[in-house]
Write a protein that holds these residues in place. Structure first.
Motif, PDB file in Angstrom:
ATOM      1  N   LEU A 162       0.683   6.361  -7.596  1.00 40.77           N
ATOM      2  CA  LEU A 162      -0.549   7.135  -7.658  1.00 40.77           C
ATOM      3  C   LEU A 162      -0.263   8.610  -7.909  1.00 40.77           C
ATOM      4  O   LEU A 162      -0.878   9.246  -8.778  1.00 40.77           O
ATOM      5  CB  LEU A 162      -1.326   6.960  -6.352  1.00 40.77           C
ATOM      6  CG  LEU A 162      -2.692   7.594  -6.245  1.00 40.77           C
ATOM      7  CD1 LEU A 162      -3.667   6.893  -7.180  1.00 40.77           C
ATOM      8  CD2 LEU A 162      -3.183   7.507  -4.819  1.00 40.77           C
ATOM      9  N   LEU A 163       0.689   9.163  -7.177  1.00 39.93           N
ATOM     10  CA  LEU A 163       1.045  10.572  -7.360  1.00 39.93           C
ATOM     11  C   LEU A 163       1.629  10.832  -8.746  1.00 39.93           C
ATOM     12  O   LEU A 163       1.335  11.859  -9.373  1.00 39.93           O
ATOM     13  CB  LEU A 163       2.030  11.006  -6.278  1.00 39.93           C
ATOM     14  CG  LEU A 163       1.483  11.054  -4.849  1.00 39.93           C
ATOM     15  CD1 LEU A 163       2.607  11.374  -3.874  1.00 39.93           C
ATOM     16  CD2 LEU A 163       0.369  12.060  -4.743  1.00 39.93           C
ATOM     17  N   GLY A 207       0.813  -1.216   0.000  1.00 41.90           N
ATOM     18  CA  GLY A 207       0.000   0.000   0.000  1.00 41.90           C
ATOM     19  C   GLY A 207       0.845   1.264   0.000  1.00 41.90           C
ATOM     20  O   GLY A 207       0.533   2.235  -0.687  1.00 41.90           O
ATOM     21  N   LEU A 208       1.908   1.247   0.781  1.00 40.14           N
ATOM     22  CA  LEU A 208       2.800   2.412   0.799  1.00 40.14           C
ATOM     23  C   LEU A 208       3.534   2.590  -0.526  1.00 40.14           C
ATOM     24  O   LEU A 208       3.778   3.719  -0.960  1.00 40.14           O
ATOM     25  CB  LEU A 208       3.805   2.288   1.952  1.00 40.14           C
ATOM     26  CG  LEU A 208       3.224   2.439   3.360  1.00 40.14           C
ATOM     27  CD1 LEU A 208       4.303   2.163   4.398  1.00 40.14           C
ATOM     28  CD2 LEU A 208       2.627   3.818   3.553  1.00 40.14           C
ATOM     29  N   ALA A 256      -1.273   1.721  -9.737  1.00 38.24           N
ATOM     30  CA  ALA A 256      -1.517   2.094  -8.344  1.00 38.24           C
ATOM     31  C   ALA A 256      -2.830   1.499  -7.850  1.00 38.24           C
ATOM     32  O   ALA A 256      -2.917   1.039  -6.706  1.00 38.24           O
ATOM     33  CB  ALA A 256      -1.539   3.614  -8.206  1.00 38.24           C
ATOM     34  N   ILE A 301       1.644   4.618  -3.282  1.00 35.84           N
ATOM     35  CA  ILE A 301       1.503   6.075  -3.191  1.00 35.84           C
ATOM     36  C   ILE A 301       2.332   6.812  -4.260  1.00 35.84           C
ATOM     37  O   ILE A 301       1.794   7.678  -4.951  1.00 35.84           O
ATOM     38  CB  ILE A 301       1.833   6.562  -1.773  1.00 35.84           C
ATOM     39  CG1 ILE A 301       0.772   6.045  -0.795  1.00 35.84           C
ATOM     40  CG2 ILE A 301       1.911   8.087  -1.708  1.00 35.84           C
ATOM     41  CD1 ILE A 301       1.104   6.271   0.661  1.00 35.84           C
ATOM     42  N   VAL A 348      -3.204  -1.020  -4.716  1.00 34.62           N
ATOM     43  CA  VAL A 348      -4.086  -0.719  -3.584  1.00 34.62           C
ATOM     44  C   VAL A 348      -5.042  -1.878  -3.344  1.00 34.62           C
ATOM     45  O   VAL A 348      -5.302  -2.253  -2.189  1.00 34.62           O
ATOM     46  CB  VAL A 348      -4.851   0.603  -3.830  1.00 34.62           C
ATOM     47  CG1 VAL A 348      -5.979   0.785  -2.832  1.00 34.62           C
ATOM     48  CG2 VAL A 348      -3.886   1.773  -3.761  1.00 34.62           C
TER      49      VAL A 348
END
Length: 77
Positions: free
Chosen positions: A23-24, A16-17, A36, A20, A40
Motif C-alpha cells: 500500500l505504501l 493484512g500486515l 494491496a 501495508i 486487505v
C-alpha cells in the motif's frame, strides 16, 4: 478439513500486515494500490471467518498477541 479459527485469524492478520508495504509503495509511486486492496480484502475475509466460527466475544484486541504466539508455538512444536 477444518482449520482452527485461531490459525485463520493469525493468517488474516499476517496477510493484512503484508499489505501495508504494498500500500505504501503504491501511494509513494502514485499508482493504484490494486494488490494491496486485494490483500486487505483477503485479510478482512479471513478475520471475519475466524470471528464467525468462534462464540461472540472470543476475540479482542488485547488477546491478539496471545493468540498469535499460541498459534506460532503450536506450529513450531
Amino acid at each position: 478439513m477444518d482449520l482452527d479459527p485461531d490459525l485463520i485469524f493469525v493468517i488474516g492478520i499476517v496477510v493484512g500486515l503484508l499489505a501495508i508495504p504494498s500500500l505504501l509503495g503504491a501511494f509513494s509511486e502514485s499508482r493504484t494500490p490494486r494488490a494491496a486492496a486485494i490483500m486487505v480484502m483477503i485479510a478482512a475475509g479471513l478475520v471475519a471467518i475466524a470471528v464467525l466460527q468462534k462464540p461472540p466475544g472470543s476475540y479482542s484486541i488485547g488477546d491478539a498477541p496471545k493468540i498469535f504466539f499460541e498459534v506460532v508455538g503450536d506450529l513450531v512444536n
